[in-house]
Design an enzyme around this catalytic site. Structure first.
Site, PDB file in Angstrom:
ATOM      1  N   LYS A   2       0.827  -1.206   0.000  1.00 45.26           N
ATOM      2  CA  LYS A   2       0.000   0.000   0.000  1.00 45.26           C
ATOM      3  C   LYS A   2       0.869   1.266   0.000  1.00 45.26           C
ATOM      4  O   LYS A   2       2.068   1.208   0.234  1.00 45.26           O
ATOM      5  CB  LYS A   2      -0.936  -0.008   1.215  1.00 45.26           C
ATOM      6  CG  LYS A   2      -1.877  -1.212   1.226  1.00 45.26           C
ATOM      7  CD  LYS A   2      -2.779  -1.239   0.004  1.00 45.26           C
ATOM      8  CE  LYS A   2      -3.834  -2.330   0.043  1.00 45.26           C
ATOM      9  NZ  LYS A   2      -3.332  -3.668  -0.334  1.00 45.26           N
TER      10      LYS A   2
HETATM   11  C1  PLP Z   1      -9.322  -3.394  -1.950  1.00 50.41           C
HETATM   12  C2  PLP Z   1      -8.754  -4.095  -0.755  1.00 50.41           C
HETATM   13  N1  PLP Z   1      -9.561  -4.425   0.252  1.00 50.41           N
HETATM   14  C3  PLP Z   1      -9.107  -5.008   1.361  1.00 50.41           C
HETATM   15  C4  PLP Z   1      -7.783  -5.328   1.509  1.00 50.41           C
HETATM   16  C5  PLP Z   1      -7.356  -6.047   2.736  1.00 50.41           C
HETATM   17  O1  PLP Z   1      -6.295  -5.439   3.408  1.00 50.41           O
HETATM   18  P1  PLP Z   1      -5.284  -6.329   4.254  1.00 50.41           P
HETATM   19  O2  PLP Z   1      -4.422  -7.064   3.297  1.00 50.41           O
HETATM   20  O3  PLP Z   1      -4.539  -5.313   5.057  1.00 50.41           O
HETATM   21  O4  PLP Z   1      -6.100  -7.228   5.105  1.00 50.41           O
HETATM   22  C6  PLP Z   1      -6.884  -5.003   0.492  1.00 50.41           C
HETATM   23  C7  PLP Z   1      -5.456  -5.312   0.610  1.00 50.41           C
HETATM   24  O5  PLP Z   1      -4.860  -5.954  -0.199  1.00 50.41           O
HETATM   25  C8  PLP Z   1      -7.384  -4.373  -0.680  1.00 50.41           C
HETATM   26  O6  PLP Z   1      -6.573  -4.061  -1.689  1.00 50.41           O
END
Ligand code: PLP
Length: 381
Positions: free
Chosen positions: A184
């Protein structure tokens, strides 16, 4: 001179942050503690002083938001089929039903013009996703949510640093969920945070974060609900504290690289080759990713072959994302191929090209030149 392999993304972590992490490790307090508090405070200031709690992912943040909103069995939650599968898995996770609405082929985000038709008496919430950091139209979204009294859990996993009409994503809205996963725009390695509008809901979020526990005095402990184990560590929070001051410069560098991509693709007549380019949004997007959509009908090979040829040339790419309802789990639960044709086409052909702050202008030139020649080489005659 041989080129170093160009990944599709790479975090930028400065030496002061690395030193800061070493200090946390030496301090003796390595899990949730003062750095998490400081990180939450800094995030809250960034988000217009709203209540913010840090978590160990941007997935649990959404699941916890749904739990706080009291969403569960029998409830429907509207979302996009073109996202990381976490977005709809959390809906299944609380026992509710995801209701997909096809995407807009231009923004690649949920098509708000089709959303109203998906609302039923069982609809309780909407989870919009800002794919690649391009925000969903917040005005239209909240007009709809307000009219039907729906909660909104903004899946802003990819849009930390983005804006909507001059306001920061996170500074406005109902629940806002950010991810700080390694890919990110700012990272805590793994992690996330939930921005809320209400202190009482923030206290509930703390309970869901750690086994439902509420402490009082030196030895008081009470448990009133089933929470989980979703706390961020101080080591991770220290990484986040080192990242936060760079959010603007990271976004600016990403935007400059994106602009260069768009200019070069235009010069190379990529549109003439049928290559789909992202919306040229330089006021709202944080340019989390630069994604093209390959011209399926004009190519003699599949996307995987194009990716393999780019890899051969030293360029890493990614797929964000295949359409969720086509996964075996979702098919088993009753979703059918053909239901969301725009998301299906986009999911089959979308390709994430390299974009990260430390990338050089010459890297963009190389990617464009290489991709165009690969497309020409693999075009149907
Ligand atoms: C659009 C979206 N939603 C949710 C997530 C979930 O985040 P995390 O990987 O921190 O659980 C991500 C991360 O890849 C994402 O890109």
């Amino acid at each position: 001179m041989t080129r170093a392999y160009l990944p599709f993304t790479r975090p930028s972590i400065d030496e002061a942050t690395i030193e800061g992490v070493a200090e946390v490790l030496r301090s003796g307090w390595i899990t949730s503690g003062p750095k998490v508090k400081a990180f939450e405070q800094a995030l809250s200031e960034y988000c217009g002083n709203r209540p913010v709690r840090a978590f160990n992912s941007g997935t649990c943040t959404m699941e916890i938001a749904l739990r706080i909103a009291g969403i569960g069995t029998g409830d429907e939650v509207i979302t996009t089929p073109l996202s990381w599968v976490a977005t709809s898995n959390v809906v299944l996770g609380v026992g509710a039903t995801p209701v997909f609405v096809d995407i807009d082929p231009v923004t690649r985000n949920i098509d708000l013009t089709r959303l109203e038709a998906a609302i039923t008496p069982a609809t309780r919430a909407i989870i919009p996703v800002d794919l690649a950091g391009l925000p969903v139209d917040r005005k239209r979204l909240y007009e709809l949510a307000g009219r039907y009294k729906l909660r909104v859990v903004e899946d802003a996993a990819q849009s930390f640093g983005s804006h909507w009409n001059g306001e920061r994503i996170g500074a406005i809205g109902d629940f806002v969920s950010f991810s700080f996963h390694a890919n990110k725009n700012i990272t805590t390695i793994e992690g996330g945070c939930l921005v809320m509008s209400d202190e009482a809901e923030a206290r509930l979020a703390e309970q869901y974060r750690l086994q439902g526990v509420v402490r009082s005095g030196f030895d008081g402990m009470q448990v009133e609900l089933v929470g989980g184990k979703f706390n961020l560590t101080d080591v991770a929070a220290r990484v986040g504290l080192g990242q936060l001051p760079h959010v603007v410069s990271f976004s600016e560098r990403r935007a400059a690289l994106a602009r260069r991509y768009l200019d070069l693709f235009e010069k190379a007549d990529a549109a003439g080759l049928g290559l789909g380019l992202p919306v040229a949004d330089f006021s709202n997007s944080n340019w989390h990713m630069f994604q093209v959509v390959l011209p399926e009908a004009r190519l003699s090979v599949a996307r995987a072959d194009i990716m393999a040829q780019l890899h051969e040339a030293g360029i890493g790419t990614g797929v964000h994302y295949p359409a969720i309802h086509l996964f075996a789990l979702y098919q088993r639960l009753g979703w059918q191929a053909g239901s969301f044709p725009v998301a299906e086409y986009t999911g089959r052909n979308i390709l994430t090209l390299p974009l990260f702050p430390a990338m050089q202008d010459a890297d963009v030139d190389f990617v464009v030149e290489t991709l165009i020649s690969i497309l020409l080489r693999n075009s149907r005659s």
